[in-house]
Design an enzyme around this catalytic site. Sequence first.
Site, PDB file in Angstrom:
ATOM      1  N   ASN A  84      -0.858  -4.544  13.970  1.00 12.66           N
ATOM      2  CA  ASN A  84      -0.474  -3.694  12.842  1.00 12.66           C
ATOM      3  C   ASN A  84      -1.563  -3.749  11.770  1.00 12.66           C
ATOM      4  O   ASN A  84      -1.963  -4.824  11.330  1.00 12.66           O
ATOM      5  CB  ASN A  84       0.873  -4.172  12.285  1.00 12.66           C
ATOM      6  CG  ASN A  84       1.397  -3.230  11.222  1.00 12.66           C
ATOM      7  OD1 ASN A  84       0.913  -3.214  10.089  1.00 12.66           O
ATOM      8  ND2 ASN A  84       2.378  -2.414  11.585  1.00 12.66           N
TER       9      ASN A  84
ATOM     10  N   CYS B 117       3.207   1.719   3.912  1.00 12.98           N
ATOM     11  CA  CYS B 117       3.675   0.590   3.104  1.00 12.98           C
ATOM     12  C   CYS B 117       4.039   1.080   1.715  1.00 12.98           C
ATOM     13  O   CYS B 117       3.202   1.650   1.013  1.00 12.98           O
ATOM     14  CB  CYS B 117       2.609  -0.503   2.996  1.00 12.98           C
ATOM     15  SG  CYS B 117       3.193  -1.851   1.937  1.00 12.98           S
TER      16      CYS B 117
ATOM     17  N   THR C 171      10.107   0.996   5.668  1.00 18.53           N
ATOM     18  CA  THR C 171      11.235   0.810   4.750  1.00 18.53           C
ATOM     19  C   THR C 171      11.389   1.994   3.790  1.00 18.53           C
ATOM     20  O   THR C 171      10.448   2.743   3.555  1.00 18.53           O
ATOM     21  CB  THR C 171      11.033  -0.466   3.918  1.00 18.53           C
ATOM     22  OG1 THR C 171       9.757  -0.374   3.285  1.00 18.53           O
ATOM     23  CG2 THR C 171      11.082  -1.703   4.795  1.00 18.53           C
TER      24      THR C 171
ATOM     25  N   GLY D 238      17.183  -3.175   6.844  1.00 19.85           N
ATOM     26  CA  GLY D 238      18.466  -3.752   7.243  1.00 19.85           C
ATOM     27  C   GLY D 238      19.378  -2.674   7.809  1.00 19.85           C
ATOM     28  O   GLY D 238      19.020  -1.488   7.849  1.00 19.85           O
TER      29      GLY D 238
END
Lengths: 304, 239
Positions: A102, A133, A196, A220
Site C-alpha cells: 500500500n 487518505c 474511510t 467499522g
Amino acid sequence: MTEHDLRVSLSGVELDNPVIPASGTFGFGQEFTPYYDINCLGSLSFKGTTAEARFGNPTPRIAECPAGMLNSVGLQNPGVRHVIAGELPALRKIFRKPIIANISGFSVQDYVEAAALLSREEQVAILEINISCPNVRHGGMAFGTSPEAAAEITRAVKKVATRPVYMKLSPNVTDIVAIARACEEAGADGLSLINTLLGMRIDLKRRRPVLANTMGGYSGPGIFPIALRMVWQVTGAVSIPVIGMGGITTAADVIEMMMAGASAVQVGAANLINPTACREIIDALPAEMDRLGIRRLRDIQRVS
Amino acid sequence: MLLTLTECAPLTADVHRWTLAGPNGVTRPGQFVQIALPGLYLRRPISVCDWTENTLTLVFRQVGAGTAKMAALRPGEQVDVLSPLGNGFDPEACGCRPLLAGGGVGLPPLIGLGRALLKKGCQPILAAGFRHAADLFLVDEARSLGLETVVVTEDGSAGEKGLVTDVLDRLSFDSLCACGPLPMLKALHHRVRVPSQFSLEERMGCGFGACMGCSIQTKEGPKRVCADGPVFRGEALDW
C-alpha cells in the site's frame, strides 16, 4: 461435508481465500503473530508507506463512534526505504504468501518513486495506490476526488510498476463511478474500495473536537452498507477486479461483499477490536457457505 | 479471553475496583488490559492494579461512556479481555529505595509494582497525591502490603498539603517510577535526577501496536504508547 473452494484470483494473483487484512489495521503483521499464524490469510495489505518517513498527526488520533471508530493517524510510517530494508524482510519470516504493497504520496513523483522501489520486492504481488487518505493535506484524498488527478496518478504509476496496480478509492466523492472509470481507462489493473468516510466527534465536556486533527476517517460495521453499495455501483461500471472493504466483520459480510461484485475483500477495523478477527472469519466461511449452498466462493461474485 | 467479574465495588464517589477471575497472563506491574463492552466499538484500556495467575484487579475512575458501563456491570458477568498488553515497569531497573509517585487514578499500577519491589527485597516508598480527603483510595491497601506511604492532598484535608512534587525534598530515594497526569510527570522529571520510569496515558485504538493511534515522539524516534510503552525511561521521553 462438501469440498469448499475458497480460492479467488486478483489479476492472475491466486489467493487461497478472499480475506485480506486492510492497510493500516495490520501493521506489517508482527503484532498479530502472538494471536495466530497469519499464514491462514489470503494476502496482507501492509501499512501504507510513503517516499519519506512520516510521524503523522498529533494525538488524540482515535475516537469512538456508533458501530465504528474514527482515526486520524495521518500515514505514520518509516518511509519506503526503511520498509524495504526492515519491515519486509521481517514480514517474509512470518508470512509466506503474496502481499499487497500500500502506497501513499504527496505528489505524482512520490507515488512513482515508492511504486518503482516496491515493484522490485519479490513478495509484493500487487501495488495498492492509496489516493484516498482523508487525514493528510495536499495529498492522499486530493488525488482521489477528481477523475483527472486519479487518472494521472494511475498512468504515472503504471509506467514504472511491474506488478498489477490497484487504485484505492475514496468514498468522500460525489460520484465514485466516475473516478473508478477514470482509473480503469488510465490502465489500472484493479480497484480497492472503500477507504474511510470523513467524520468528526466533539468532546462535550471540553467543547472541542475529540481528534487533534479535528476530522478523521470513519470505519467499522457502520460503513458496510455504504461500501457494499459503492462496490455494487463500481463493479457494474468497470470490468477490472475490485477488492471490497468497509466494515466487514463476519463471514456473511464477506459473502455479501462478493455478491455485490468484489473479487476479494479486506478486513480493517475488525482487526483492531479483535486481533483474531481475520482468522475467525476464514474459519467461519465453510459453514457459512454450507448454509447458503455455495461450493466455490468465486461463483457467487456479482449477483444480478 | 473471557474472565469472570467477581467484584465491582466503589472505592470513592467515582473510582471503582474490579476483580476478574481467570488466567490473565500478566507478567509485569504496569501492564494493562483492553476491555470489550457491550454497545461500544472500541475496547477500553485499563491499567492492572495488581494480579495473581488467576485474578486481576483493576481500579479505574468513571470518566466516560466506557468506564460508566464498567461501573454498572455486576459480579458474575463474563468479560471479554485482551491481556496482557504493554511492557510495564521494570523492577530490575529500580534501585533498592525506589520512589513510586502516583497522582489520582495513576496510583493503581504502583500497587502491583510496590508488591513486586517488596518481594524483591527493595524498600519502596509510595507518594500518593489526591485532590481531597474524600478522593483517597488504595492507601489502606498500600499500607497493608507493607508499603511506606506518604499521602498528599491539594487542600491538605488528608496527609500533607500540596502536590506529590512538594514532598520530594524530604524523601530519600535512588530511583523513580511514576504514573499520573502529564503535568505531574513533567514536574517530576524536571525535579528528579535519579533513573526514572514513567507510565503514559494516550487514547488508544487497538492497544496492541497495530493501528498507530497512540504514537508519541521520543528521543529514540516514534513510539506506540500501547506496545512500546506504556512505561518509558525518563531520559527517552521528549519532555
